[in-house]
Design an enzyme around this catalytic site. Structure first.
Site, mmCIF file in Angstrom:
data_model
loop_
_atom_site.group_PDB
_atom_site.id
_atom_site.type_symbol
_atom_site.label_atom_id
_atom_site.label_comp_id
_atom_site.label_asym_id
_atom_site.label_seq_id
_atom_site.Cartn_x
_atom_site.Cartn_y
_atom_site.Cartn_z
ATOM 1 N N LYS A 22 42.145 14.261 35.413
ATOM 2 C CA LYS A 22 42.926 14.027 36.642
ATOM 3 C C LYS A 22 42.344 12.823 37.381
ATOM 4 C CE LYS A 22 42.030 16.533 40.509
ATOM 5 N NZ LYS A 22 41.724 15.710 41.705
ATOM 6 N N ASN A 23 41.028 12.799 37.534
ATOM 7 C CA ASN A 23 40.418 11.779 38.394
ATOM 8 C C ASN A 23 40.265 10.415 37.730
ATOM 9 O OD1 ASN A 23 40.437 13.689 40.348
ATOM 10 N ND2 ASN A 23 38.248 14.124 40.272
ATOM 11 N N CYS A 116 40.726 17.908 53.932
ATOM 12 C CA CYS A 116 41.031 19.199 53.297
ATOM 13 C C CYS A 116 39.856 20.122 53.615
ATOM 14 C CB CYS A 116 41.237 19.022 51.799
ATOM 15 S SG CYS A 116 39.780 18.414 50.974
ATOM 16 N N ARG A 121 36.977 14.101 54.820
ATOM 17 C CA ARG A 121 37.485 13.086 53.873
ATOM 18 C C ARG A 121 37.955 11.823 54.618
ATOM 19 N NH1 ARG A 121 38.852 15.978 49.219
ATOM 20 N NH2 ARG A 121 38.535 14.058 48.060
ATOM 21 N N ASP A 305 32.199 18.742 41.804
ATOM 22 C CA ASP A 305 33.425 19.471 41.436
ATOM 23 C C ASP A 305 33.137 20.685 40.552
ATOM 24 O OD1 ASP A 305 35.525 16.485 41.203
ATOM 25 O OD2 ASP A 305 34.726 17.617 42.896
ATOM 26 N N ARG A 397 47.023 21.992 40.893
ATOM 27 C CA ARG A 397 46.843 20.558 41.183
ATOM 28 C C ARG A 397 45.993 19.887 40.111
ATOM 29 N NH1 ARG A 397 44.105 19.174 46.458
ATOM 30 N NH2 ARG A 397 44.180 17.214 45.320
HETATM 31 C C1 EPZ Z 1 36.536 11.697 44.432
HETATM 32 O O1 EPZ Z 1 36.858 11.954 45.784
HETATM 33 C C2 EPZ Z 1 37.194 12.802 43.617
HETATM 34 N N1 EPZ Z 1 38.642 12.754 43.802
HETATM 35 C C3 EPZ Z 1 36.659 14.158 44.068
HETATM 36 O O2 EPZ Z 1 37.271 15.157 43.245
HETATM 37 C C4 EPZ Z 1 35.153 14.173 43.850
HETATM 38 O O3 EPZ Z 1 34.638 15.407 44.303
HETATM 39 C C5 EPZ Z 1 34.504 13.020 44.629
HETATM 40 O O4 EPZ Z 1 35.111 11.771 44.226
HETATM 41 C C6 EPZ Z 1 33.006 12.935 44.396
HETATM 42 O O5 EPZ Z 1 32.747 12.787 43.041
HETATM 43 C C7 EPZ Z 1 39.377 11.900 43.033
HETATM 44 O O6 EPZ Z 1 38.851 11.167 42.232
HETATM 45 C C8 EPZ Z 1 40.877 11.943 43.230
HETATM 46 P P1 EPZ Z 1 33.939 10.041 47.711
HETATM 47 P P2 EPZ Z 1 36.573 10.828 46.928
HETATM 48 O O7 EPZ Z 1 34.600 8.921 48.412
HETATM 49 O O8 EPZ Z 1 36.773 9.481 46.355
HETATM 50 C C9 EPZ Z 1 32.548 10.309 52.263
HETATM 51 C C10 EPZ Z 1 38.513 17.103 42.805
HETATM 52 O O9 EPZ Z 1 38.300 18.307 43.003
HETATM 53 N N2 EPZ Z 1 33.425 9.170 52.599
HETATM 54 O O10 EPZ Z 1 32.988 9.723 46.594
HETATM 55 O O11 EPZ Z 1 37.321 11.215 48.142
HETATM 56 C C11 EPZ Z 1 33.324 11.554 51.845
HETATM 57 O O12 EPZ Z 1 33.751 12.275 52.991
HETATM 58 C C12 EPZ Z 1 38.153 16.099 43.892
HETATM 59 O O13 EPZ Z 1 39.009 16.626 41.755
HETATM 60 C C13 EPZ Z 1 33.381 8.662 53.891
HETATM 61 O O14 EPZ Z 1 32.637 9.149 54.744
HETATM 62 O O15 EPZ Z 1 35.012 11.078 47.168
HETATM 63 C C14 EPZ Z 1 32.295 12.318 51.040
HETATM 64 O O16 EPZ Z 1 31.465 13.067 51.914
HETATM 65 C C15 EPZ Z 1 37.535 16.763 45.118
HETATM 66 N N3 EPZ Z 1 34.191 7.613 54.225
HETATM 67 C C16 EPZ Z 1 31.481 11.201 50.376
HETATM 68 O O17 EPZ Z 1 31.805 9.993 51.092
HETATM 69 C C17 EPZ Z 1 35.043 7.034 53.305
HETATM 70 O O18 EPZ Z 1 35.756 6.063 53.661
HETATM 71 C C18 EPZ Z 1 31.799 10.976 48.906
HETATM 72 O O19 EPZ Z 1 33.218 10.946 48.802
HETATM 73 C C19 EPZ Z 1 35.062 7.571 51.986
HETATM 74 C C20 EPZ Z 1 34.246 8.631 51.660
#
Ligand code: EPZ
Length: 416
Positions: A22-23, A116, A121, A305, A397
């Protein structure tokens, strides 16, 4: 009903083929916007998040066709750059279209993607970074508009590793003027797949798989056909199913190379895991009394995850364990549901302390998000008696036919 009913206690046996990631599918489908023509993406999973992304592309004017797991995207008739509010709100990963749309059309209007239950996020780092590439962003209460006469490459020193920000910057940089450096870049296998797709289309990217990506902007990318790798998180979830229910399962096509740390922890929990040429064989219930400490982090550390499914394995197999969640601020929402099944877990801040019991008992429990929902199904497989997991739509999903696949492996499970 939007639920699953499971009669716990059956061992699992047999083979299941692991779906496409998916990702990896989501950012690669977004990346097709950078290419004027028809791209063919193979092995796209049959899950609602991918369908949402297909509909988002169609709402922008693209022609999208699906034949089994092949998704064909024709962006030659792209006409829009305003994202429909209802779709953006439904799926956070719509933020990935931002970089690609700015590179292709120079303007985007979209609502803020929702948070969520696992965390707020925010998208602050996405917007901050794009502004530095010359994007003008006008933020309003519910959304924002972004415009870029031309994206210019820059050297990024990001304050922390973000998968989504790395993806958005990659998509904005491949057609930008000059060189872009992203550091520290996320190293997840899904990012590596995105880099492979873009390089095959003609992008100039150095450092794939490392925490420093160097992108030299090019004039144009060409249509490509690309096969999405198998989903390491889905493979890990089925691994946990076997570790809870017992038995022996072959995870065909599991991305062995990307699952070293997951296999390492499965071994620590007492499972027998072996690598085959085309997948991973996992046998045996989790067992043993050695306590296990697990800490999530950015790749190649343990993936957030799979934190909930591994918590279930500890909780359901008498293991004592400590789980530290370092990526999302609220990823223990499954705990109250597991406690309805007899689990003994306490949470202090971002650490959960698991005092595993010999066996959980069936209950009616509620999925609150994707990975926690799948983990509740895993817990029910081993529980004594019947369980019902509600809000199945969260699980749909990210997991293709989870009920059918688990039934094929011997579980007593049905839609409810
Ligand atoms: C991706 O989410 C994945 N989703 C997530 O999978 C996965 O858990 C995550 O990466 C970490 O590996 C997809 O690929 C669609 P991040 P993403 O930006 O990109 C903070 C699943 O179950 N942050 O690496 O949203 C954020 O809040 C999903 O398949 C900011 O603060 O994750 C988090 O605490 C869940 N500001 C941390 O960074 C921003 O602008 C890491 O999030 C962006 C992120």
């Amino acid at each position: 009903m939007d639920a699953v009913r499971i009669y716990g206690g059956n061992c699992l046996s047999g083979q299941t083929t692991i779906q496409g990631s998916k990702n990896a599918s989501l950012p690669i489908l977004a990346a097709t916007l950078l290419i004027n023509g028809i791209c063919e993406i193979e092995n796209c999973p049959d899950i609602s998040d991918v369908y949402h992304m297909q509909r988002l592309l169609e709402s922008l004017g693209c022609r999208v066709e699906r034949e089994d797991s092949l998704v064909r995207v024709d962006t030659s008739c792209l006409r829009e750059s305003n994202m429909p509010a209802d779709s953006v709100g439904v799926m956070r990963s719509s933020i990935m279209l931002l970089g690609a749309l700015l590179a292709r059309t120079g303007s985007v209007r979209m609502e803020y993607p929702g948070g969520c239950v696992i965390g707020a996020r925010p998208i602050d780092l996405h917007l901050q970074s794009l502004r530095r590439m010359g994007v003008e962003i006008d933020q309003q209460e519910l959304g924002f508009s972004a415009r870029a006469a031309g994206l210019r490459g820059i050297v990024f020193r990001l304050p922390f590793v973000s998968v989504g920000v790395t993806e958005n910057l990659l998509l904005a940089a491949v057609l930008a003027e000059g060189m872009t450096v992203i550091e520290p870049a996320a190293r997840e296998p899904e990012i590596q797949a995105l880099c492979e797709f873009l390089i095959r289309a003609g992008a100039r990217i150095e450092g794939t798989g490392s925490d420093r990506l160097v992108i030299h902007g090019v004039e144009k990318l060409m249509p490509v056909r690309y096969r999405v790798p198998a989903d390491r998180i889905v493979a890990g979830t089925y691994m946990c199913s076997c570790m809870c229910a017992g038995g022996s399962v072959f995870l065909k096509d599991a991305p062995v190379r990307d699952m070293e740390v997951v296999v390492e922890y499965a071994g620590k929990l007492g499972a027998v895991v072996s690598y085959e040429s085309d997948g991973i064989l996992v046998a045996g219930r989790a067992c043993g009394s050695l306590p296990c400490a697990l800490r999530t982090g950015c790749y190649p550390d343990f993936p957030t995850d799979l934190q909930s499914p591994f918590m279930v394995v500890m909780a359901a197999s008498g293991k004592r364990g400590r789980i530290e969640e370092t990526v999302f601020e609220n990823r223990f929402r499954i705990v109250p549901e597991l406690m309805k099944m007899g689990a003994d877990i306490s949470v202090q801040g971002n650490t959960a302390y698991v005092n595993g019991v010999r066996r959980l008992h069936g209950a009616v429990v509620q999925a609150k998000e994707l990975r926690g929902g799948a983990a509740l199904v895993v817990a029910a497989l081993a529980a004594e008696g019947t369980s019902i997991v509600t809000n199945r739509h969260y699980i749909d999903r990210g997991y293709e036919d989870i009920v059918f696949r688990l039934r094929e492996l011997g579980a007593k499970i049905e839609l409810a």
